[in-house]
Each structure stands twice: as structure tokens, then as C-alpha cells.
Write a protein that holds these residues in place. Sequence first.
Motif, PDB file in Angstrom:
ATOM      1  N   ASP A 197      -0.312 -12.107  -4.108  1.00 35.18           N
ATOM      2  CA  ASP A 197      -0.539 -11.486  -2.863  1.00 35.18           C
ATOM      3  C   ASP A 197      -1.596 -12.135  -2.125  1.00 35.18           C
ATOM      4  OD1 ASP A 197       1.473  -9.783  -3.322  1.00 35.18           O
ATOM      5  OD2 ASP A 197       0.153  -7.928  -3.602  1.00 35.18           O
ATOM      6  N   ASP A 219      -3.345  -6.336  -0.391  1.00 32.25           N
ATOM      7  CA  ASP A 219      -2.368  -6.645  -1.333  1.00 32.25           C
ATOM      8  C   ASP A 219      -1.287  -5.499  -1.433  1.00 32.25           C
ATOM      9  OD1 ASP A 219      -3.581  -4.470  -2.942  1.00 32.25           O
ATOM     10  OD2 ASP A 219      -4.098  -5.886  -4.659  1.00 32.25           O
ATOM     11  N   LYS A 220      -0.446  -5.361  -2.518  1.00 26.64           N
ATOM     12  CA  LYS A 220       0.493  -4.435  -2.424  1.00 26.64           C
ATOM     13  C   LYS A 220      -0.077  -3.025  -2.875  1.00 26.64           C
ATOM     14  CE  LYS A 220       1.463  -5.979  -7.270  1.00 26.64           C
ATOM     15  NZ  LYS A 220       0.566  -7.014  -7.410  1.00 26.64           N
TER      16      LYS A 220
END
Lengths: 487, 96
Positions: free
Chosen positions: A274, A445-446
Motif C-alpha cells: 500500500d 493504507d487498507k
Amino acid sequence: MNILDYTAVELSAAIKKGEVTVVEATEAVLAQIEQKEAELNCYVTLDKEGALAQANDIQKKIDAGELTGPLAGVPVAIKDNMCTEGMLTTCSSKILGNFIPTYTSEAVINLQKAGAVILGKTNMDEFAMGSTTETSAFGATKNPWNTEHVPGGSSGGSAAAVAADECFYALGSDTGGSIRQPASYCGVVGMKPTYGTVSRYGLIAYGSSLDQIGPLAKDVTDCATILETIASHDLKDSTSVERDTDFTKALVDDVKGMKIGIPRSYFGDGLDADVKEKVLAAAKVLEEKGAIVEEFDLDLVEYAIPTYYTIADAEASSNLERFDGVKYGFRAEDCDELHQMYKRSRSQGFGPEVKRRIMLGSFVLSSGYYDAYYLKALKVKALIKKSFDEAFAKYDMILGPCAPTTAPKLGASLSDPMKMYLGDIYTISVNLAGLPGISVPCGVDKNGLPIGLQLIGDCFNEKKLIQAAYSYEQARGKFSLRAKEGK
Amino acid sequence: MANVITDETIDYVGILAKLELSAEEKEQAKKDLAEMLDYIDQLGELDTTGVEPMSHVFPVHNVFREDVVTNGDDRDNILKNAPEEKDGMFLVPNTF
């Protein structure tokens, strides 16, 4: 508009227009601290009464036209390794747990002259040794984006305080990434200037040849403005340099023709997917705005960490000799003789990470090992500097991530110091070569944790970095925890 | 692991660093120091023959000023943080 929505520069402008008073701004930020602090622990010392008294005084000076600067009236937080007269300064260590300086560091004096309201002192890794703010003797600071995660370090309290609106901006110090990495983890802007730009007078030393004070801010405009305010040539710091400091002149949205190099080795193994994606997307943004972006090979990247830990720990072992229970700070009780008092005061006063680094530093400087370790590291430092010189002969700046991952979970780093040290890979060589570096948020990020884009410039080229970072920020749009929470 | 840190080395480093370590701390220090030195040993891969050690990144050497006193007597301030003081001096335990 909520007062906390203002950036530092916007707030000062609103104060001068009479839309907000300095006391209102200070009260707003104190109320936010009241609400958030129990959960986040950004501050070691908070000076509510002092802040309100300063606010009253500063308002009068603004009204009288005596204070006209772009930061006049804005509340700030100071990392707890900068001396502040009359205010506890602990370095987040038990050994300085009762230390009240009788003088103020030059960077903070420069802020006071500019009309800053000093709110208090922020938490940090003990003596700035750590990357998570967990080595603090006064408990860890939590990441405001997700309190199960660290804020980074060592200026973790400063970065978290800015992200959580517990101040409008903060000062940090950066010896191997200690401003840029927490800025990256907390989604704020952080800058380490060229060595010598900000006076180190009154900054409690860790690695003197690497330490630099710099800003943590809500955006690039604030960052440039703060740096312009704290930078000064100071005869009290013999490494202070005389140079241009008109950093806000570089707040220009234009990167046409700028040459940006991306080191291939910065995007190899160990880099989170990411982080890689978002940093490269940011590079693409700059390219679309007219910058010339290309990959290149930067030599010696893998040697920066061993070089750094040799030099920084050697300097730390020498710098921290002064904490011996004689002149200030903690003294162990019931000691019969002097040498025993030195040893016990230090052994009881320092935490494990500080002891680890003092021991390594003492070892690499010891007779028989000095040439093999310390001198060797100084030679490799010269090679690393040369490798950057070659890069800057071709490029205006280097672009990469600030850290290989987003903020780790609390407790995940300290069990394996080596792993924590390896996380410094992208920031550390900048200090060895004395270069300026800036971290700017470039996405999440995720898991929703912020990612920092790092731009590295040649010595004295802060303005190029500020211009590129500002241009990127214009394209990116607003990025803050408040914006994310829809406030 | 190439670097073996002996008890004697740790005792010696303890003297240099002015630290009094518990048995447990000593064991940990042996392990940590050996691990770090193994890691630092990779610098040996680089040929640094003829390279000048760089202590300062800029070519600045001595910074001089006129030899005149600019600060006043600050004794009382300096003693404010003293753990113990007596007659305007730092007080410490017996030195021998």
C-alpha cells in the motif's frame, strides 16, 4: 467555522482580523486536549494557566501592533527535549524527571518572539531513542488515527498532538527520522532542515552531528512558515550556519521541469504494498504537473543503518555522560561514595533502550575497537555523502517513502530492537549526509492509517522541497483526521 | 554469530558507560551487543582505503570568537537543579 479547523497561519490571520481572540484559540485547544489527552497521552507537561496568561499578553501585543508575524497568537506544543525556562523538561526520562531548566532553547525563543503561545511539552522516546514513543518513561502515546497503533517516534507526542488538534503546530527533533517518520504515521507534515539551519542551543543532545529541530504542521504552508521563524544563525551553537531562511517564498504551485529521482532500492523488499502504491501515485501527480520523474540507482542505501547506529550511539554515550546525579536530575538514594552514586543514578535513571545505546556507543569508542567501528563508520558516512552528491548532480530532489510500513501496533516493535532499527532505512541517511527532508501525507493504507511521501533535497535546498511538497498538496487536496471524521 | 561478547567485555563496557547491570541485564546486553556488532560488521565489506573520516558534513572547522566574557555570574541559577548543595557548591557523597 470551528477554531480547530484553522491551520496555524490561517488562525493568526483570523486573530489579526479580530475574528478570533488568542484566548479563544487557546481555550479551544485546551478543551480539545481535555477531551483527547486521557486516551492519547501526547503531553508530558501541560501548562494551562501559563498558556492562558501568555494568550492575554500576546493579544495585547497584537492589538498594539507590536506582534505582526504570521504565527502571532498561535498555540504550539514543544517536544520535551527542548529546554524551556521554568517548565519541566524531561526528555521522557526518569533521570530528568524533576529537571526545570533555567534557560530556554533558541528555537523556542524564536517562537516566543514571534508570539507563540507555549501549551506544554510533548511525549517522546526517552532521549529521542526509539521509533514509536514507547520508550518514554511516562507511558506510550497513541496514534490518533487508531489508538491501537503507535504514533511513531521519537517526536510521537508532537506528531500526535498536531494530528489530534491538541495544538496548531509543534516542534520536534530529528536525529534519524524522528520528525519525518511520526509525521508520516500521524498524517501531518514534518520537516528536518539542513544540519545547522536551526540552532541546537538548549536542545538536549542525542547525536550532536545528526540532531536538527524542525516543524510538525497541518500543511506545507504552516511548515515553511514555522521553519522560517525558528531558523537563525546562533553564535551559541558552533554548528549553526548563516544562510537564506525565506522559506515561504517557495510556496509556489509549480514543478515544471523539476528533476525528481526515485531510487530503485527504496522500492524493493520490505516495503509495504500500500505504501509503495500511494508513494508512486504521488510521484505520478508531480509528473503530471510537469516534473521530470525517473528511476535511478542510489548507492550504499543498505549501509546507512549500521553507519548511523555506530555514530549516533557513540555520540550518545558521550553526550549522556553528563547525567550522573551531580548537577541536575535524578540521584539514587543511600550511596556511600561518589562512583557508586554515578553508577546507581544512571542505572536507575535510564531506561533499557538508552542503556543499550550507551553501551554500544561506549564499546565502539573503546580502545582497540575505535578504528574498526567508529572510524570505519565515519569513512562510510563520507561515502554515503558522496553518493548523495552524485544523485543531486542529476536531480533536484529524491522521492521515496518515509517508512517501509504504516504505524505498527503498540508493543510490536520493542520486543525486537533490530527490526525497529531497520524501519529507519529511508530516513536515516538524510541525517548522515546533513540533508533536508520533508514528509507529506499521500494517502492511507487498507486499514485507514496514513502514509507519508518523503522528498529529500541537497543541502540548503529546502525551498525546492517546499515548492514540490506545496504543489503536490494543492493537487492532493485537504488531508487530516478532522477532514476524515467529517468535522 | 561471529561476535562473541564475554562477561569481561560487558563488565568493561559497564565501567566505561558507568552502569551497574543486574545479572539479567548483563545476559541481555551480551546478546544485544553481539547482534548489533554482527550487523555493523557489514561495513567491513566496503573498501574505505584512502577515505577521510567525515565528522562534519560541511567544511567548517573551528568557529572562533573574541575571548571576552559575555555571561555573568549564574551560580544560583546553576545550583537550582542540584540534587544537593552546600555553601554555593554541588554536594556529593565521599569521593574516596
